[in-house]
Design a protein around this motif. Structure first.
Motif, mmCIF file in Angstrom:
data_model
loop_
_atom_site.group_PDB
_atom_site.id
_atom_site.type_symbol
_atom_site.label_atom_id
_atom_site.label_comp_id
_atom_site.label_asym_id
_atom_site.label_seq_id
_atom_site.Cartn_x
_atom_site.Cartn_y
_atom_site.Cartn_z
ATOM 1 N N ALA A 1 0.720 -1.268 -0.040
ATOM 2 C CA ALA A 1 0.195 0.002 0.236
ATOM 3 C C ALA A 1 0.144 1.777 -0.596
ATOM 4 O O ALA A 1 1.935 1.421 0.809
ATOM 5 N N ALA A 2 1.156 2.198 -1.358
ATOM 6 C CA ALA A 2 1.357 3.734 -0.318
ATOM 7 C C ALA A 2 0.327 4.141 -0.197
ATOM 8 O O ALA A 2 -0.442 4.541 -0.830
ATOM 9 N N VAL A 3 0.845 5.271 0.626
ATOM 10 C CA VAL A 3 -0.578 6.450 0.931
ATOM 11 C C VAL A 3 0.155 7.572 1.434
ATOM 12 O O VAL A 3 1.622 8.308 1.733
ATOM 13 N N ALA A 4 -0.404 8.986 0.194
ATOM 14 C CA ALA A 4 -0.079 10.037 0.628
ATOM 15 C C ALA A 4 -0.776 10.598 1.262
ATOM 16 O O ALA A 4 -1.633 10.377 1.635
ATOM 17 N N VAL A 5 -0.323 11.963 2.200
ATOM 18 C CA VAL A 5 -0.709 12.370 3.466
ATOM 19 C C VAL A 5 -0.577 13.856 2.468
ATOM 20 O O VAL A 5 0.462 14.915 2.307
ATOM 21 N N ILE A 6 -2.188 14.428 2.146
ATOM 22 C CA ILE A 6 -2.363 15.922 1.681
ATOM 23 C C ILE A 6 -2.396 16.867 2.355
ATOM 24 O O ILE A 6 -3.585 16.409 3.002
#
Lengths: 184, 221
Positions: B53-58
């Motif tokens: 899983a790749a998780v971006a926080v923006i």
């Protein structure tokens, strides 16, 4: 080395405190879930044979993976042993607190200091924080940091999680005075 | 919050990786952190399964706007960047698009945002089409969305990337969100697996017997 699950996590921090982190900070964790070598044996007085059988292989498995995941030089590092509910915390300590285990990481990273560690017991999904310190001088304050880790469905009662963590730099936006500034 | 540069320039990201040297992309998309977690699951008589899983926080670009705000401009600008950042990491973690067999996606909005803000980033072609293209899939992407808080643990559904109804590939991956989303942030996740459930053996619609509620008339207790 038999294991049920191996998890590699890479964290990249591009911003902290409302400011860009330059260069983007990188931290990698590799955690493996193994059977507790002493499961089902009652209180084992001498842990040395179990350590000899497992600890070096664990270090050899995890250390190169941390360096590969980090993708460049390491400046801070730490380790963890999380024991399932049927085991002793001493079982986890046994696997990570010998040179047989830690020297793999020190060699791979060109490091010289002792690895800071967390040891605890918990149910599957327990969260734990791995402390990291500078890889050649544990008094370098800019590199004191920790990272939270949690593995789904591990450790089962007769299992142990063993993990290594490495960071390419100190804390994002680190700006505390050095320890030496308070020792005049 | 970091505001995008006033001297924006057009770049071609189609043929380059964003695994390194992506500072400008991070600034432009309001990225705070990106986390990639990959699992290796050995099997006795079959290949290991790898899942990630790749998780971006923006930053939520719509904080302070109302429910009449047009979400399209920011979605069109940011969602493709997130799809690129996340799928580059999935491909690197799992051995390339051909190795990937199942996929799924998720978005979680912090407490100061609107559910529709999460939906905008994953339920439009600006994310999904790019993810399908990067992972060489054709299925509709299964998903989960909602509000979330730091410390939440979420489960992302996956199914087969070209044959969504293939039951062996119905699975979920668990993602830990220790420090996100903050109230004014959005978490966007892309997830994938190189295989089915580890020991899938519950048949498929091609092997199922016809089942209706008539079965309730024949229950043995």
């Amino acid at each position: 080395m038999n294991y049920r699950k191996l998890v590699t996590t890479v964290e990249e921090v591009a911003e902290e405190g409302g400011r860009a982190v330059d260069p983007i900070a990188r931290l990698a964790i590799v955690a493996v879930v193994i059977e507790n070598p002493w499961a089902g044996q009652g209180f084992v007085e001498d842990l040395a044979p179990g350590i000899d059988a497992v600890a070096s292989d664990l270090g050899a498995l995890l250390a190169p993976r941390v360096m590969a995941a980090l993708g460049g030089p390491l400046e801070a590092y730490g380790k963890a042993a999380i024991v399932g509910l049927n085991g002793e915390i001493e079982h986890g300590s046994a696997l990570i607190h010998t040179l047989k285990f830690g020297d793999h990481f020190r060699r791979a990273a060109g490091a010289s200091t002792l690895l800071p560690a967390v040891e605890k017991r918990g149910p599957a999904g327990v969260s734990f924080d791995i402390p990291l310190k500078h890889f050649t001088d544990a008094t370098i304050r800019s590199h004191h940091q920790s990272v939270e880790v949690r593995l789904a469905d591990a450790p089962h009662p007769d299992e142990i999680i063993i993990a290594l963590a490495g960071a390419a730099q100190g804390r994002p936006q680190q700006r505390l005075a050095a320890l030496s500034s308070e020792q005049k | 919050m970091i505001t995008p540069s006033l001297t924006e320039s057009v770049v071609d990201l189609s043929d380059r990786t964003t695994l390194h040297d992506y500072d400008a992309i991070a600034r432009s998309s309001g990225l705070r952190t990106i986390m990639t977690a990959s699992e290796e699951l050995p099997r006795a008589q079959a290949d290991d399964i790898r899942r990630a899983a790749a998780v971006a926080v923006i930053h939520n670009p719509w904080i302070g706007t109302g429910t009449d705000e047009d979400l399209a401009p920011a979605t069109r600008r940011i969602a493709p960047l997130l799809a690129k950042l996340l799928t580059d990491r999935l491909r690197a973690a799992l051995g390339g698009a051909p190795a990937i067999q199942a996929f799924g996606k998720a978005a979680f909005v912090g407490s100061a945002g609107e559910l529709e803000h999460a939906a905008a980033f994953i339920h439009t072609p600006y994310f999904g089409n790019l993810m399908r293209e990067a992972l060489e899939g054709s299925s509709i992407l299964c998903f989960v969305d909602g509000h979330a808080s730091p410390g939440d643990v979420v489960r992302i559904p996956l199914w087969h990337k070209t044959a969504a109804a293939t039951r062996d590939y119905y699975q979920t991956i668990t993602v830990d969100l220790p420090d996100a989303p903050h109230p004014d942030e959005i978490v966007v996740i892309a997830a994938a697996s190189t295989g089915p459930r580890p020991h899938a053996r519950i048949g498929d619609r091609t092997t199922d017997a016809p089942v209706t509620s008539d079965i309730l008339k024949e229950i043995t207790l």
